[in-house]
Design a protein around this motif. Structure first.
Motif, PDB file in Angstrom:
ATOM      1  N   GLY A  72     -32.099 -90.507  45.324  1.00  0.00           N
ATOM      2  CA  GLY A  72     -30.703 -90.397  45.752  1.00  0.00           C
ATOM      3  C   GLY A  72     -30.581 -89.717  47.112  1.00  0.00           C
ATOM      4  O   GLY A  72     -29.778 -90.134  47.953  1.00  0.00           O
ATOM      5  N   ILE A  73     -31.382 -88.674  47.333  1.00  0.00           N
ATOM      6  CA  ILE A  73     -31.361 -87.980  48.626  1.00  0.00           C
ATOM      7  C   ILE A  73     -31.818 -88.918  49.742  1.00  0.00           C
ATOM      8  O   ILE A  73     -31.213 -88.966  50.819  1.00  0.00           O
ATOM      9  CB  ILE A  73     -32.248 -86.717  48.574  1.00  0.00           C
ATOM     10  N   ILE A  74     -32.905 -89.687  49.485  1.00  0.00           N
ATOM     11  CA  ILE A  74     -33.412 -90.626  50.483  1.00  0.00           C
ATOM     12  C   ILE A  74     -32.350 -91.680  50.800  1.00  0.00           C
ATOM     13  O   ILE A  74     -32.115 -92.019  51.970  1.00  0.00           O
ATOM     14  CB  ILE A  74     -34.706 -91.293  49.991  1.00  0.00           C
ATOM     15  N   PHE A  75     -31.697 -92.202  49.757  1.00  0.00           N
ATOM     16  CA  PHE A  75     -30.642 -93.204  49.967  1.00  0.00           C
ATOM     17  C   PHE A  75     -29.493 -92.626  50.783  1.00  0.00           C
ATOM     18  O   PHE A  75     -28.976 -93.277  51.706  1.00  0.00           O
ATOM     19  CB  PHE A  75     -30.133 -93.698  48.613  1.00  0.00           C
ATOM     20  N   PHE A  76     -29.092 -91.390  50.471  1.00  0.00           N
ATOM     21  CA  PHE A  76     -28.004 -90.736  51.207  1.00  0.00           C
ATOM     22  C   PHE A  76     -28.381 -90.520  52.670  1.00  0.00           C
ATOM     23  O   PHE A  76     -27.568 -90.744  53.579  1.00  0.00           O
ATOM     24  CB  PHE A  76     -27.659 -89.401  50.548  1.00  0.00           C
ATOM     25  N   LEU A  77     -29.633 -90.089  52.920  1.00  0.00           N
ATOM     26  CA  LEU A  77     -30.094 -89.869  54.296  1.00  0.00           C
ATOM     27  C   LEU A  77     -30.131 -91.183  55.077  1.00  0.00           C
ATOM     28  O   LEU A  77     -29.769 -91.218  56.261  1.00  0.00           O
ATOM     29  CB  LEU A  77     -31.484 -89.222  54.284  1.00  0.00           C
ATOM     30  N   PHE A 213     -32.209-104.172  55.095  1.00  0.00           N
ATOM     31  CA  PHE A 213     -31.661-102.860  54.732  1.00  0.00           C
ATOM     32  C   PHE A 213     -30.828-102.932  53.452  1.00  0.00           C
ATOM     33  O   PHE A 213     -30.890-102.032  52.614  1.00  0.00           O
ATOM     34  CB  PHE A 213     -30.818-102.296  55.884  1.00  0.00           C
ATOM     35  N   ILE A 214     -30.056-104.005  53.302  1.00  0.00           N
ATOM     36  CA  ILE A 214     -29.255-104.160  52.074  1.00  0.00           C
ATOM     37  C   ILE A 214     -30.170-104.350  50.872  1.00  0.00           C
ATOM     38  O   ILE A 214     -29.931-103.783  49.798  1.00  0.00           O
ATOM     39  CB  ILE A 214     -28.280-105.355  52.218  1.00  0.00           C
ATOM     40  N   GLY A 215     -31.250-105.126  51.055  1.00  0.00           N
ATOM     41  CA  GLY A 215     -32.207-105.329  49.968  1.00  0.00           C
ATOM     42  C   GLY A 215     -32.869-104.027  49.539  1.00  0.00           C
ATOM     43  O   GLY A 215     -33.006-103.760  48.345  1.00  0.00           O
ATOM     44  N   ILE A 216     -33.270-103.200  50.511  1.00  0.00           N
ATOM     45  CA  ILE A 216     -33.881-101.902  50.200  1.00  0.00           C
ATOM     46  C   ILE A 216     -32.884-101.012  49.478  1.00  0.00           C
ATOM     47  O   ILE A 216     -33.219-100.329  48.497  1.00  0.00           O
ATOM     48  CB  ILE A 216     -34.380-101.227  51.491  1.00  0.00           C
ATOM     49  N   ALA A 217     -31.621-101.021  49.956  1.00  0.00           N
ATOM     50  CA  ALA A 217     -30.580-100.194  49.324  1.00  0.00           C
ATOM     51  C   ALA A 217     -30.339-100.621  47.877  1.00  0.00           C
ATOM     52  O   ALA A 217     -30.203 -99.771  46.977  1.00  0.00           O
ATOM     53  CB  ALA A 217     -29.287-100.292  50.126  1.00  0.00           C
ATOM     54  N   LEU A 219     -32.466-102.116  45.851  1.00  0.00           N
ATOM     55  CA  LEU A 219     -33.632-101.703  45.059  1.00  0.00           C
ATOM     56  C   LEU A 219     -33.557-100.222  44.702  1.00  0.00           C
ATOM     57  O   LEU A 219     -33.881 -99.829  43.571  1.00  0.00           O
ATOM     58  CB  LEU A 219     -34.922-101.994  45.835  1.00  0.00           C
ATOM     59  N   GLN A 220     -33.131 -99.411  45.660  1.00  0.00           N
ATOM     60  CA  GLN A 220     -33.011 -97.971  45.393  1.00  0.00           C
ATOM     61  C   GLN A 220     -31.926 -97.692  44.355  1.00  0.00           C
ATOM     62  O   GLN A 220     -32.119 -96.868  43.456  1.00  0.00           O
ATOM     63  CB  GLN A 220     -32.720 -97.228  46.702  1.00  0.00           C
ATOM     64  N   ILE A 221     -30.787 -98.376  44.499  1.00  0.00           N
ATOM     65  CA  ILE A 221     -29.706 -98.196  43.518  1.00  0.00           C
ATOM     66  C   ILE A 221     -30.148 -98.670  42.140  1.00  0.00           C
ATOM     67  O   ILE A 221     -29.863 -98.021  41.119  1.00  0.00           O
ATOM     68  CB  ILE A 221     -28.445 -98.969  43.986  1.00  0.00           C
ATOM     69  N   PHE A 222     -30.876 -99.785  42.106  1.00  0.00           N
ATOM     70  CA  PHE A 222     -31.387-100.316  40.843  1.00  0.00           C
ATOM     71  C   PHE A 222     -32.351 -99.317  40.197  1.00  0.00           C
ATOM     72  O   PHE A 222     -32.298 -99.075  38.980  1.00  0.00           O
ATOM     73  CB  PHE A 222     -32.089-101.651  41.103  1.00  0.00           C
ATOM     74  N   GLY A 223     -33.231 -98.726  40.996  1.00  0.00           N
ATOM     75  CA  GLY A 223     -34.160 -97.716  40.484  1.00  0.00           C
ATOM     76  C   GLY A 223     -33.442 -96.494  39.953  1.00  0.00           C
ATOM     77  O   GLY A 223     -33.814 -95.943  38.906  1.00  0.00           O
ATOM     78  N   LEU A 224     -32.394 -96.070  40.669  1.00  0.00           N
ATOM     79  CA  LEU A 224     -31.592 -94.934  40.201  1.00  0.00           C
ATOM     80  C   LEU A 224     -30.935 -95.231  38.865  1.00  0.00           C
ATOM     81  O   LEU A 224     -30.953 -94.393  37.941  1.00  0.00           O
ATOM     82  CB  LEU A 224     -30.508 -94.600  41.244  1.00  0.00           C
ATOM     83  N   CYS A 225     -30.354 -96.419  38.728  1.00  0.00           N
ATOM     84  CA  CYS A 225     -29.669 -96.794  37.481  1.00  0.00           C
ATOM     85  C   CYS A 225     -30.650 -96.866  36.312  1.00  0.00           C
ATOM     86  O   CYS A 225     -30.350 -96.388  35.206  1.00  0.00           O
ATOM     87  CB  CYS A 225     -28.960 -98.142  37.663  1.00  0.00           C
ATOM     88  N   LEU A 226     -31.832 -97.452  36.553  1.00  0.00           N
ATOM     89  CA  LEU A 226     -32.830 -97.551  35.490  1.00  0.00           C
ATOM     90  C   LEU A 226     -33.296 -96.166  35.040  1.00  0.00           C
ATOM     91  O   LEU A 226     -33.437 -95.909  33.840  1.00  0.00           O
ATOM     92  CB  LEU A 226     -34.028 -98.367  35.977  1.00  0.00           C
ATOM     93  N   ALA A 227     -33.535 -95.280  36.007  1.00  0.00           N
ATOM     94  CA  ALA A 227     -34.007 -93.940  35.676  1.00  0.00           C
ATOM     95  C   ALA A 227     -32.954 -93.178  34.886  1.00  0.00           C
ATOM     96  O   ALA A 227     -33.267 -92.527  33.874  1.00  0.00           O
ATOM     97  CB  ALA A 227     -34.373 -93.184  36.958  1.00  0.00           C
TER      98      ALA A 227
END
Length: 241
Positions: A72-77, A213-217, A219-227
């Motif tokens: 989440g911090i990496i995504f925010f940065l 960039f949208i694809g990376i974002a 994936l990060q959101i998907f990883g956050l939701c799964l976790a």
């Protein structure tokens, strides 16, 4: 494993340059050492991969929460950096100019930095930050009368326009290039700077860059939701005991 691979490449490169046997040499380089990129990216990937993988396998909520917070911090940065880059694009341009010129000064100090600059100039068909005269900042290429270097008033071979018929790179093609009139320079070397060429490349490939960039974002959101979903399931099961 990919994080460990990046770390391994970085440490191997440092070992080849003798940095591991002389740690103080880390601060000797005036420009950017590309090895840092491998070490930082590898370290972050390893930490995230370890926390997420072990946390999921062992159902460890602490590691899963750490994974979520870190991601989440990496995504925010990343989001903040994107907004600031758009708002302060002129400042970013000035910083990019300063960064390139600082590395031009240290061009001969580190082989990895040298390869990075050569790749950049060849790929974007550019020379210097805003033009070939930026190479006056380097002690080997500057045009001062006191410069005894054979490369005086020249540019690196990566600034040279390429002849499709040449199979072997002529590393001396940039010698004395800047002593010629500007019209003749354009035949021998690239005269456009890397900053405007980078801006042009971004405009021409805006859709692809935005898509990445949208694809990376996502994936990060998907990883956050799964976790977070896994943490909720684990806590729900434990609460029923």
């Amino acid at each position: 494993f990919l994080g460990i691979a990046f770390l391994g490449i970085g440490l191997w490169a440092w070992n080849e340059k003798g940095v591991l046997s002389n740690i103080s040499s880390i601060t000797d380089l005036g420009g950017f050492d590309p090895v840092w990129l491998f070490l930082v990216v590898g370290g972050v990937m390893f930490i995230l991969g370890f926390a997420g993988c072990i946390g999921a396998l062992r159902e460890n909520t602490f590691l899963l929460k750490f994974f979520s917070v870190f991601l989440g911090i990496i995504f925010f940065l990343e989001l903040t950096a994107g907004v600031l880059a758009f708002v302060f694009k002129d400042w970013i341009k000035d910083q990019l100019y300063f960064f390139i010129n600082n590395n031009i000064r240290a061009y001969r100090d580190d082989i990895d930095l040298q390869n990075l600059i050569d790749f950049t100039q060849e790929y974007w068909q550019c020379c210097g930050a805003f033009g070939a005269d930026d190479w006056n900042l380097n002690i080997y290429f500057n045009c001062t009368d006191s410069n005894a270097s054979r490369e005086r008033c020249g540019v690196p071979f990566s600034c040279c326009t390429k002849d499709p018929a040449e199979d072997v790179i002529n590393t001396q093609c940039g010698y004395d290039a800047r002593q010629k009139p500007e019209v003749d320079q354009q035949i021998v070397i690239y005269t456009k700077g890397c900053v405007p060429q980078f801006e042009k490349w971004l405009q021409d490939n805006l859709t692809i860059v935005a898509g990445i960039f949208i694809g990376i974002a996502l994936l990060q959101i998907f990883g956050l939701c799964l976790a977070q979903n896994l943490v909720s399931d684990i806590e729900a099961v434990r609460a029923s005991w």
